[in-house]
Write a protein that holds these residues in place. Structure first.
Motif: not given
Length: 119
Positions: A4, A22, A24, A31, A34, A95, A110
């Motif tokens: 991320l 963000c 991915p 997901y 999130m 994130c 992230g």
């Protein structure tokens, strides 16, 4: 490898706006959940806003009327629109994504993007 990647942080004056993104490395459809977290200097990481795969959202009380979380399945991005920023919004924004099933099942983070709000 699931990643991320956050972007969009920076330095802004009180009352200004920023839009965090963000991205991915896998399809955002994987997901089920999130979220954005932030960690102010010297403090713990706390939830700012979260969004599920059916677009249900929840916000921390301190940002409820100022921030908007969203996910764009076509652009494969999650966003955090931050308006009327205050010095207390300063911190590293992270994130988080949860893949609920399959071989990639797990929680992912992230590396963060710095947001600094000057008074």
């Amino acid at each position: 490898q699931v990643q991320l990647v956050e972007s969009g942080g920076g330095l802004v004056q009180t009352g200004g706006s920023l839009r965090l993104s963000c991205a991915p490395s896998t399809s955002i459809f994987r997901y089920t959940y999130m979220a954005w977290y932030r960690q102010p200097p010297g403090k713990k990481r706390d939830l700012v806003a979260e969004i599920t795969d059916d677009s249900s959202t929840t916000y921390a009380d301190s940002v409820k009327t100022r921030f908007t979380i969203s996910r764009d399945n076509i652009k494969n991005r999650m966003f955090l629109q931050m308006d009327n920023l205050k010095p207390e919004d300063t911190g590293v924004y992270y994130c988080k994504g949860i893949i609920g099933s399959g071989l990639l099942r797990g929680d992912y983070w992230g590396k963060g993007t710095q947001v600094t709000v000057s008074s």
